[in-house]
Design a protein around this motif. Structure first.
Motif, PDB file in Angstrom:
ATOM      1  N   LEU A 210       0.834  -1.203   0.000  1.00  0.00           N
ATOM      2  CA  LEU A 210       0.000   0.000   0.000  1.00  0.00           C
ATOM      3  C   LEU A 210       0.868   1.254   0.000  1.00  0.00           C
ATOM      4  CD1 LEU A 210      -2.742   1.448   0.246  1.00  0.00           C
ATOM      5  CD2 LEU A 210      -2.541   1.223   2.715  1.00  0.00           C
TER       6      LEU A 210
ATOM      7  N   VAL B 193      -9.066   8.044  -2.819  1.00  0.00           N
ATOM      8  CA  VAL B 193      -7.971   8.317  -3.752  1.00  0.00           C
ATOM      9  C   VAL B 193      -8.113   9.718  -4.333  1.00  0.00           C
ATOM     10  CG1 VAL B 193      -7.068   7.708  -6.024  1.00  0.00           C
ATOM     11  CG2 VAL B 193      -7.475   5.927  -4.331  1.00  0.00           C
TER      12      VAL B 193
ATOM     13  N   HIS C  45      -5.445  -1.726  -3.779  1.00  0.00           N
ATOM     14  CA  HIS C  45      -4.852  -1.954  -2.458  1.00  0.00           C
ATOM     15  C   HIS C  45      -5.719  -1.372  -1.346  1.00  0.00           C
ATOM     16  CE1 HIS C  45      -1.150  -3.962  -3.422  1.00  0.00           C
ATOM     17  NE2 HIS C  45      -0.928  -3.108  -4.408  1.00  0.00           N
ATOM     18  N   LEU C  46      -6.257  -0.169  -1.584  1.00  0.00           N
ATOM     19  CA  LEU C  46      -7.096   0.464  -0.549  1.00  0.00           C
ATOM     20  C   LEU C  46      -8.380  -0.323  -0.322  1.00  0.00           C
ATOM     21  CD1 LEU C  46      -6.821   4.294  -1.251  1.00  0.00           C
ATOM     22  CD2 LEU C  46      -6.142   3.096   0.827  1.00  0.00           C
ATOM     23  N   ALA C  47      -8.970  -0.819  -1.424  1.00  0.00           N
ATOM     24  CA  ALA C  47     -10.267  -1.499  -1.310  1.00  0.00           C
ATOM     25  C   ALA C  47     -10.176  -2.779  -0.497  1.00  0.00           C
ATOM     26  CB  ALA C  47     -10.822  -1.783  -2.708  1.00  0.00           C
TER      27      ALA C  47
ATOM     28  N   SER D 230     -15.617   3.533  -1.700  1.00  0.00           N
ATOM     29  CA  SER D 230     -14.961   4.400  -0.719  1.00  0.00           C
ATOM     30  C   SER D 230     -13.471   4.552  -1.041  1.00  0.00           C
ATOM     31  CB  SER D 230     -15.162   3.867   0.695  1.00  0.00           C
ATOM     32  OG  SER D 230     -14.993   2.474   0.734  1.00  0.00           O
ATOM     33  N   ALA D 231     -12.870   3.521  -1.624  1.00  0.00           N
ATOM     34  CA  ALA D 231     -11.465   3.615  -2.014  1.00  0.00           C
ATOM     35  C   ALA D 231     -11.297   4.685  -3.097  1.00  0.00           C
ATOM     36  CB  ALA D 231     -10.960   2.264  -2.521  1.00  0.00           C
ATOM     37  N   ARG D 232     -12.228   4.714  -4.038  1.00  0.00           N
ATOM     38  CA  ARG D 232     -12.195   5.716  -5.105  1.00  0.00           C
ATOM     39  C   ARG D 232     -12.283   7.118  -4.531  1.00  0.00           C
ATOM     40  NH1 ARG D 232     -15.659   2.574  -8.344  1.00  0.00           N
ATOM     41  NH2 ARG D 232     -17.395   3.780  -7.532  1.00  0.00           N
TER      42      ARG D 232
ATOM     43  N   LEU E 238     -13.491  -0.752   3.857  1.00  0.00           N
ATOM     44  CA  LEU E 238     -13.450  -0.042   2.580  1.00  0.00           C
ATOM     45  C   LEU E 238     -13.861  -0.967   1.449  1.00  0.00           C
ATOM     46  CD1 LEU E 238     -10.200   2.117   2.636  1.00  0.00           C
ATOM     47  CD2 LEU E 238     -12.529   2.770   3.182  1.00  0.00           C
TER      48      LEU E 238
ATOM     49  N   MET F 212      -6.171   1.970  -5.879  1.00  0.00           N
ATOM     50  CA  MET F 212      -7.556   1.699  -5.461  1.00  0.00           C
ATOM     51  C   MET F 212      -7.720   0.239  -5.089  1.00  0.00           C
ATOM     52  SD  MET F 212      -9.975   4.218  -7.636  1.00  0.00           S
ATOM     53  CE  MET F 212      -9.184   4.215  -9.213  1.00  0.00           C
TER      54      MET F 212
END
Lengths: 196, 196
Positions: free
Chosen positions: A40, B26, B10-12, B21-23, B17, B8
């Protein structure tokens, strides 16, 4: 402040996160440093370095002009005006539009002191003049600010000799009448089309 | 994959998340690279490098032994057993406990194949034997797994000559009877105390 508190403070400031979800996220990541946390950090660092705003349309991506502006398969006669990059991405996901975009970067708002000069409106007029634009589609949010902005942009484009259109209001696909607000229902009724 | 999609993705994967929400996150970060994104990358990098697990109790923090284990103002005769670091932090926020902790690192679960050897139970027995422990408080979650684990730990501690206690069940402070589940209500009734 400890590195833990520092990290939670920074995470809690992101949209949709608060102290509780930030805490959960931190614990999750610290238990998976190699698998989750380091990749990340890597992805964040690369995005912070490499993601550029498109100087033509305002989209975000790995190159400038962006992939959409570069794509010769796109109809350059159609410009779809959106408030934000998120809206552009939403339209792209729908695969409903094969023209190019223009991101205004917000909406007019007396309350927040956002004036026409704060949005990319002049740039839109320039693009419409320079190119072979036939139609400008105002795909702004159906909020008071979005509609006021659409009205203003339409006025500014009046003499440009292009068709100006906006998204239709109506029943969402899969939506139920009973759950729909009155305004949408009235708009859907007014804009009714011949069936079959 | 573009640096945007990579980030996105990795965040998702983080808890709480999803793609949407990741979008949003970002876009929020990319618009505030200096103010938000770079400090966050910094905080993540520091935490990934500097945060250690305490080899005594299992807490996470900047040092090993952790600040709680180092604190001479704490009552070392009281060990509070918790499932996870998050529970330890929750108890610390309540300021209700001035002893030391022991993080098991999960609960017994036949379904997920988590056996006693997978938890820090032996380590707890060692600590109880070595130190001047008077009481072990089993602060495990009131779930089936949590209670089964509490039962198992209590059994293992039977011969250690220490008092074994667990958290009280009852009405949450500020809670309303009408919204409480029957089990909690029955437990609160059974454990009633003389008023005043």
């Amino acid at each position: 402040m400890s590195p833990l508190d520092q990290l939670m403070k920074h995470l809690a400031k992101l949209p949709g996160l608060g102290p509780r979800s930030a805490r959960r996220m931190v614990l999750y990541m610290l238990k998976r440093r190699e698998a989750v946390m380091l990749p990340l950090i890597d992805a964040l660092t690369r995005a912070a370095q490499d993601v550029k705003g498109c100087t033509t349309c305002g989209n975000l991506g790995g190159c400038d002009p962006c992939e959409i502006c570069r794509d010769n398969g796109r109809d350059r006669g159609l410009i779809c005006v959106v408030e934000d990059v998120a809206d552009l991405w939403a339209l792209e996901r729908s695969h409903a539009f094969r023209g190019i975009y223009h991101v205004l970067g917000g909406t007019l708002s007396a309350l927040e002191g956002i004036r026409p000069a704060d949005l990319k409106i002049e740039k839109l007029l320039e693009r419409v003049k320079l190119n072979e634009t036939r139609e400008v589609i105002l795909a702004l949010n159906a909020t008071v600010e979005g509609q006021a902005t659409a009205h203003y942009v339409a006025e500014r484009l009046e003499d440009a000799g292009v068709t100006i259109s906006k998204l239709a209001h109506g029943l969402p696909v899969g939506g139920e009448l009973d759950y729909l607000d009155d305004g949408t229902l009235a708009a859907a009724m007014q804009a009714r089309r011949k069936a079959g």
